[in-house]
Enzyme design. Structure first.
Site, PDB file in Angstrom:
ATOM      1  N   GLU A 260      46.108  54.463  40.007  1.00  0.00           N
ATOM      2  CA  GLU A 260      45.286  54.270  38.806  1.00  0.00           C
ATOM      3  C   GLU A 260      44.616  55.578  38.411  1.00  0.00           C
ATOM      4  OE1 GLU A 260      42.685  50.882  39.290  1.00  0.00           O
ATOM      5  OE2 GLU A 260      44.359  49.525  39.551  1.00  0.00           O
ATOM      6  N   HIS A 279      42.458  47.845  34.583  1.00  0.00           N
ATOM      7  CA  HIS A 279      41.513  47.413  35.630  1.00  0.00           C
ATOM      8  C   HIS A 279      40.203  46.909  35.000  1.00  0.00           C
ATOM      9  CE1 HIS A 279      40.581  47.987  40.145  1.00  0.00           C
ATOM     10  NE2 HIS A 279      39.888  46.978  39.666  1.00  0.00           N
TER      11      HIS A 279
END
Ligand code: NAD
Length: 527
Positions: A260, A279
């Protein structure tokens, strides 16, 4: 108490700390690591989000630190082992974002079923392709939930209200736990083969990394759609891309990624039927305030001696469960402490038996409290909830725990058999209907004493006049008796008595009691 908040925390959380009696709260976000290391020695508590790196170096400089609070779930920025070694409790706030993450999962579930993002983009481009975005209903479809913890449970409840059939897989939970919320417990294979939608809500561990990979995609329905709002890596992304390309499943929704932010050139973004968010599970205004409030309350309560919650290096108890368990935890600690003051010799083992109501819950936190209580008279400040079990082990004390679902006499009962190199003694306590702790058995004698303040614990012959003699003696020394309990097995035989008294008894007075007729043993306990 000095509390340092070294990352940005919602005002609601700061207010809770500032309102606590005797608390000095310093909110200083953006400190450099060396500045933080310089000042940390002055603080009793540190509250962080994800920016502050609470590493071994910082912890070693934190001379007074008792607790580290993390507003949020992830503890990647906190060295748990280093904190545990120093007896510092680390708390996080796993419950604060449960609803937000559950609702995000539901948003993605509906979006997947009806291709909402794809349709939106198409309409924005001026297209009107109604046939292309033919969806499916959730009603009467099967949702497979992997991991029936906080978020999984909330998702299950909402899916049921949509008329879905819910199958769950969580090998660490009993089948009853699933039945209680009206869903069916299954094995993983049952979910993979039967579910129309599959959603994962497990932590990322060695066991769960890539738990959904080629083998698992191969047995899913071709119409299946899968979601990950938990942690990147639970679904094997490369295998997902293969499964999607080969048409082995119908769609996927990802809020989290193995890396990420993910590589924007990843194949994932080239596939029409994968929808993604960045997220965002916990990203709601409410969740941010919730975690700030939760961490502030947990840290405040711990510093005020009102118990321990959400500790990562301590069994995790969420707020709801804590409300139920807290009186048992306090009772367990008192029972342990009481027993320890009575038993002679070095403790070698404790057998704990839980019976009745309490057996429905994980009793690890109560066991920890009992052991802490047992060792407190011996180790004083060196013992805390975090290091109680490891310290007991290192001292060669065996801790065993059993559960019996029903006790014939008490709705709930904690019984402990404490062994030492000299003797074995048995003690039991129950919570009264008003949720107040009561010591109810000592070595098989029935008593009823409140485990608080000063207790004169005696063994005596069951003869008339004993309590009168002691009462007169205590009155002479201006010691008030608040409560008396007397237990005997047979009239005239040995009896056990406990007197709750308002002030301590001096060693000289204790000696006088010992010399009274028919007294076999007397000890003053302070709880
Ligand atoms: P939880 O601890 O309450 O529940 C996790 C459940 O997974 C437990 O019941 C456990 O028994 C079960 N489990 C563990 N290993 C398993 C396995 N191998 N197979 C099946 N079940 C297993 O956690 P939670 O609060 O419900 O969170 C679930 C996940 O969501 C976590 O990974 C958490 O990090 C993640 N999360 C993501 C976001 C986000 O922003 N997307 C936000 C909050 C939480």
């Amino acid at each position: 108490m000095k509390i340092l908040v070294s990352d940005k925390l919602s005002e609601e959380g700061l207010e809770i700390l500032k309102d606590a009696p005797g608390f000095q709260v310093d909110a200083k976000d953006g400190l450099k690591p060396e500045e933080l290391k310089e000042i940390i020695k002055n603080y009793d508590a540190l509250i962080v989000r994800s920016a502050t790196k609470v590493n071994k170096d910082l912890i070693s400089a934190a001379e007074k630190l008792k607790v580290i609070g993390r507003a949020g779930v992830g503890l990647d920025n906190v060295d748990l082992a280093a904190a545990t070694d120093r007896g510092i409790v680390v708390m996080n706030t796993p419950a604060g974002n449960t609803i937000s993450t559950c609702e995000h999962t539901m948003s993605l579930l509906l979006s997947l079923a009806r291709s909402i993002p794809q349709a939106h983009n198409s309409v924005k481009k001026g297209e009107w392709k109604r046939a292309k975005f033919m969806g499916v209903e959730l009603y009467q479809k099967t949702l497979g939930i992997i991991g029936l913890g906080r978020i999984g449970t909330e998702v299950a409840k909402r899916a049921l209200s949509f008329g879905m059939k819910v199958l769950t897989y969580d090998p660490y939970l009993s089948k009853e736990a699933a039945r209680e919320i009206g869903v069916e417990a299954s094995d993983l294979d049952g979910i993979l083969k039967n579910a129309d939608f599959i959603t994962v809500h497990v932590p990322l561990t060695d066991d769960t990394r890539h738990m959904i990979s080629d083998k698992e995609f191969a047995v899913m329905k071709k119409t299946a759609r899968i979601l990950n709002c938990a942690r990147g890596g639970i679904i094997d992304e490369a295998a997902l891309i293969r499964a999607m390309k080969e048409g082995r499943i119908a769609g996927a929704a990802l809020d989290v990624f193995e890396q990420e932010p993910p590589d924007p050139n990843s194949e994932i973004f080239k596939l029409d039927n994968i929808i993604t968010t960045c997220h965002l599970g916990a990203s709601t205004e409410e969740a941010q305030v919730n975690v700030a409030i939760e961490v502030a309350e947990c840290v405040r309560d711990y510093l005020l001696g009102k118990g321990i919650r959400n500790a990562a290096n301590y069994p995790r108890i969420d707020s709801e469960l804590y409300k139920i368990l807290q009186p048992y935890i306090l009772m367990g600690e008192k029972l342990g402490n009481f027993s320890s003051q009575i038993i002679e010799g070095g403790i070698t083992g404790v057998d704990i038996q839980y019976s009745g109501d309490i057996t429905k819950y994980d009793a690890a936190s109560i066991t920890m409290a009992i052991v802490k209580g047992l060792l407190t008279p011996i180790l004083k400040e060196a013992i805390n909830f975090v290091n109680a079990i490891p310290l007991a082990k290192s001292r060669g004390i065996q801790v065993r725990e059993t559960k019996v679902s029903v006790d014939e006499e008490f709705v709930n009962l904690i019984s402990i058999k404490v062994s030492s190199d000299k003797e074995t003694r048995e003690f039991a306590a129950t919570l009264s209907p008003k949720r107040e702790p009561r010591i109810v058995k000592i070595d098989g004698f029935y008593v009823e004493a409140s485990p608080s303040g000063y207790l004169l614990t005696m063994k005596n012959w069951d003869k008339p006049g004993i309590i009168g003699n002691i009462g007169t003696l205590l009155a002479r020394h201006k010691i008030n008796i608040a409560g008396i309990t007397l237990g005997r097995k047979e009239a005239g035989d040995v009896a056990v008595s406990i007197l709750n008294i308002d002030n301590p008894v001096s060693p000289q007075v204790l000696e006088q009691i010992r010399k009274l007729e028919n007294i076999l043993y007397v000890k003053l306990i302070k709880l």
